[in-house]
Design an enzyme around this catalytic site. Structure first.
Site, short mmCIF file in Angstrom:
data_model
loop_
_atom_site.label_atom_id
_atom_site.label_comp_id
_atom_site.label_asym_id
_atom_site.label_seq_id
_atom_site.Cartn_x
_atom_site.Cartn_y
_atom_site.Cartn_z
N LYS A 107 0.46 -1.14 -0.26
CA LYS A 107 -0.07 -0.27 0.12
C LYS A 107 0.92 1.32 -0.77
O LYS A 107 2.66 1.27 0.20
CB LYS A 107 -1.18 -0.65 1.38
CG LYS A 107 0.00 0.19 2.06
CD LYS A 107 -0.70 0.40 3.57
CE LYS A 107 -0.03 0.18 4.85
NZ LYS A 107 -0.47 0.22 6.60
N ARG B 97 -9.65 0.83 15.50
CA ARG B 97 -9.19 1.14 14.46
C ARG B 97 -10.13 0.43 13.80
O ARG B 97 -11.09 0.61 14.41
CB ARG B 97 -7.40 0.77 13.99
CG ARG B 97 -7.91 1.86 13.03
CD ARG B 97 -6.10 2.16 12.87
NE ARG B 97 -5.75 1.06 11.85
CZ ARG B 97 -4.54 0.54 11.44
NH1 ARG B 97 -3.81 1.66 10.87
NH2 ARG B 97 -4.12 -0.59 10.12
N HIS C 58 -5.35 -7.12 13.73
CA HIS C 58 -3.79 -6.24 13.59
C HIS C 58 -3.60 -6.35 15.16
O HIS C 58 -4.38 -5.56 15.47
CB HIS C 58 -3.94 -4.74 12.48
CG HIS C 58 -3.44 -4.01 12.64
ND1 HIS C 58 -2.16 -4.88 11.77
CD2 HIS C 58 -2.69 -2.99 12.05
CE1 HIS C 58 -1.00 -3.49 10.87
NE2 HIS C 58 -1.69 -2.84 11.50
N ARG D 89 1.55 -10.87 6.95
CA ARG D 89 1.73 -9.97 6.21
C ARG D 89 2.99 -8.65 6.83
O ARG D 89 2.40 -7.68 7.92
CB ARG D 89 0.65 -8.19 6.84
CG ARG D 89 -0.85 -9.37 6.77
CD ARG D 89 -2.33 -9.16 6.70
NE ARG D 89 -1.87 -7.22 8.57
CZ ARG D 89 -2.79 -8.00 9.56
NH1 ARG D 89 -3.25 -9.55 9.65
NH2 ARG D 89 -2.66 -7.66 10.37
N TYR E 284 15.93 29.32 6.20
CA TYR E 284 15.23 30.64 6.93
C TYR E 284 14.89 30.97 8.60
O TYR E 284 15.44 30.30 9.01
CB TYR E 284 13.69 30.19 6.79
CG TYR E 284 13.43 30.50 4.92
CD1 TYR E 284 13.63 31.43 4.72
CD2 TYR E 284 12.85 29.15 4.27
CE1 TYR E 284 13.18 31.66 2.87
CE2 TYR E 284 12.02 29.35 3.01
CZ TYR E 284 12.77 30.19 2.97
OH TYR E 284 12.35 31.24 1.14
N CYS F 39 14.32 23.98 3.81
CA CYS F 39 12.94 24.84 3.25
C CYS F 39 12.56 23.27 2.38
O CYS F 39 12.40 22.55 1.74
CB CYS F 39 13.83 25.81 1.82
SG CYS F 39 14.69 26.33 2.66
N MET F 40 11.44 24.23 1.95
CA MET F 40 10.75 23.28 1.00
C MET F 40 11.07 22.78 -0.71
O MET F 40 10.54 21.09 -0.70
CB MET F 40 9.06 24.38 0.02
CG MET F 40 8.22 23.83 -0.76
SD MET F 40 6.95 24.49 -1.80
CE MET F 40 6.52 25.18 -0.73
N ASP F 41 11.75 23.17 -1.09
CA ASP F 41 12.71 22.54 -2.20
C ASP F 41 14.59 21.49 -1.86
O ASP F 41 14.81 21.58 -2.61
CB ASP F 41 12.95 23.32 -3.49
CG ASP F 41 10.62 23.72 -3.49
OD1 ASP F 41 10.26 22.86 -3.87
OD2 ASP F 41 11.31 24.95 -4.13
C1 LIG Z 1 -3.53 -4.24 8.09
C2 LIG Z 1 -2.28 -3.98 8.10
N1 LIG Z 1 -1.94 -5.38 7.88
C3 LIG Z 1 -0.12 -5.14 7.71
C4 LIG Z 1 0.71 -3.99 8.32
C5 LIG Z 1 2.11 -3.73 7.49
O1 LIG Z 1 2.64 -3.42 8.73
P1 LIG Z 1 3.70 -3.61 9.15
O2 LIG Z 1 4.83 -2.37 7.72
O3 LIG Z 1 4.10 -2.96 10.70
O4 LIG Z 1 4.91 -4.86 8.73
C6 LIG Z 1 -0.72 -2.63 7.48
C7 LIG Z 1 0.75 -1.67 7.79
O5 LIG Z 1 0.17 -0.53 8.55
C8 LIG Z 1 -1.34 -2.66 7.74
O6 LIG Z 1 -1.91 -2.01 8.43
#
Ligand SMILES: Cc1ncc(COP(=O)(O)O)c(C=O)c1O
Length: 385
Positions: free
Chosen positions: A40, A138, A170, A226, A272, A319-321
């Site tokens: 993701k 969550r 999670h 995961r 700055y 700075c920004m850039d």
């Molecule tokens: C639902 C879920 N599973 C697994 C992960 C992977 O977590 P990590 O990057 O700590 O391995 C994430 C990432 O935030 C997540 O949102």
């Protein structure tokens, strides 16, 4: 022509061979559990499609994404393997996911109904993972609502609209070894599993572990782990990978070339707000990356970069850039010389963990916020082509 930075000026090099090695090491550590690589947020800033291919090439059984758009982008890029998407809004149509054979997470009776509707539209059986909230507060169904969620899932299975493939949750604090939440969440997940089984659900995949739990909480491995951050070679917390005897290699190197080099007299104020003044005559270099590119402004006057095998401190505000580094009074550095903001540390350059410390944040944020105008150059990855 994109509105990005010229790769010769600054870029993020992404070492797909390092990613593949991390994936293989994590898969071996987690076995016999299967491995999902979480890609993701543009693979935590590393480039989603290229990283997904490299992860699959290295043996990732699953890919995981948050949004439907991420999942469909992977499908459009040709990915056909097991893929889970877990975050969508109330208005989002789930039928494209079902049509594209993407597994979908649901956490409420309402979401089960939406998936049943998507199954009807697509004339396919939707593959679902039931998300339990075991303590993170969550996403996921809270314990009092498990009964109604499971009942809705059983009914949807009975009419042939869905197949419950997974049961998952999670963890809140697996990166803090010994944190009491871990045992509590593992126990809650067991209760959820028993309850699901008692009403006739038979999810083949129970999954709970993120990178930290994959490394150091074997009792949370279940059928599938995961991993996100560890696949990108970043320890979820200092010492966890070493404790698990898993060698991780950072995947991203953020680099630039010096855009200017100049001598400053003693007393010159830099950037700055003049938060830093040269105490003595010195030389500074201009690095053409800034907070719009994800370099944390908070790291001004704290961070260091690698130039010519040495560390050069960031002077003044980011700075920004652009930002300014001190090269020292007798600096040999010239315009066009390489600057390593972070990398694996091979040339003495800082790491993502260093930047996280200087910025009072976590490595995840350092890489995930590298901006869209920084070109990613993917290196290696022969086995994923
Ligand atoms: C639902 C879920 N599973 C697994 C992960 C992977 O977590 P990590 O990057 O700590 O391995 C994430 C990432 O935030 C997540 O949102």
């Amino acid at each position: 022509m994109t509105a990005g930075i010229d790769p010769a000026t600054a870029r993020a090099d992404v070492d797909l061979d390092a990613l593949a090695a991390n994936v293989r090491a994590l898969a071996a550590h987690a076995a016999p559990a299967q491995l999902m690589v979480v890609v993701k947020a543009d693979a935590y800033g590393h480039g989603m499609v290229a990283c997904a291919r490299a992860a699959r090439g290295a043996g990732a059984d699953w890919l995981g994404v948050a949004t439907p758009t991420e999942a469909l982008t992977l499908r459009e890029a040709g990915d056909q393997g097991p893929l889970l998407a877990w975050l969508y809004g109330v208005e989002e149509d789930l039928s494209p996911l079902v049509a594209a054979d993407v597994d979908v997470s649901v956490q409420s009776v309402e979401q089960v109904s939406r998936l049943v509707a998507a199954a009807a539209v697509t004339e396919r059986r939707a593959r679902v993972h039931l998300k339990l909230d075991t303590g993170l507060s969550r996403n996921g169904a809270t314990e009092p609502s498990w009964t109604e969620l499971f009942a809705a899932a059983v009914e949807a299975e009975q009419v042939g609209a869905v197949e419950v493939v997974g049961l998952w949750s999670h963890l809140a604090a697996a990166d803090e070894p010994g944190h009491p939440s871990v045992a509590l969440q593992v126990a809650a997940f067991e209760r959820g599993s028993s309850q699901a089984r008692a009403v006739g659900l038979r999810p083949a995949l129970r999954h709970l572990a993120n990178s930290a739990a994959t490394l150091v909480v074997p009792q949370a491995h279940h059928d599938l782990v995961r991993v996100g951050i560890a696949a990108y070679g970043i320890d979820p917390a200092p010492g966890l990978a070493a404790r698990a005897r898993v060698a991780l290699r950072p995947v991203m190197t953020l680099r630039a070339t010096l855009a200017a080099v100049k001598a400053l007299p003693a007393g010159a104020g830099v950037s700055y707000g003049w938060t830093w003044h040269a105490p003595a005559p010195t030389t500074v270099g201009l690095v053409p990356l800034g907070y719009a590119d994800g370099v944390p402004r908070q790291a001004g006057d704290r961070a260091e970069v690698g130039v010519g095998g040495h560390r050069a401190p960031v002077r003044g505000r980011v700075c920004m850039d652009q930002l300014v580094v001190e090269l020292g009074p007798d600096a040999a550095a010239e315009v066009g010389d390489d600057v390593l903001l972070f990398g694996p540390g091979d040339a003495g350059e800082p790491t993502v963990a260093d930047w996280a410390g200087w910025s009072d944040t976590i490595g995840y944020e350092i890489v995930a916020r590298i901006g869209a105008r920084v070109p990613r150059r993917h290196l290696g990855g022969a086995e994923s082509r």
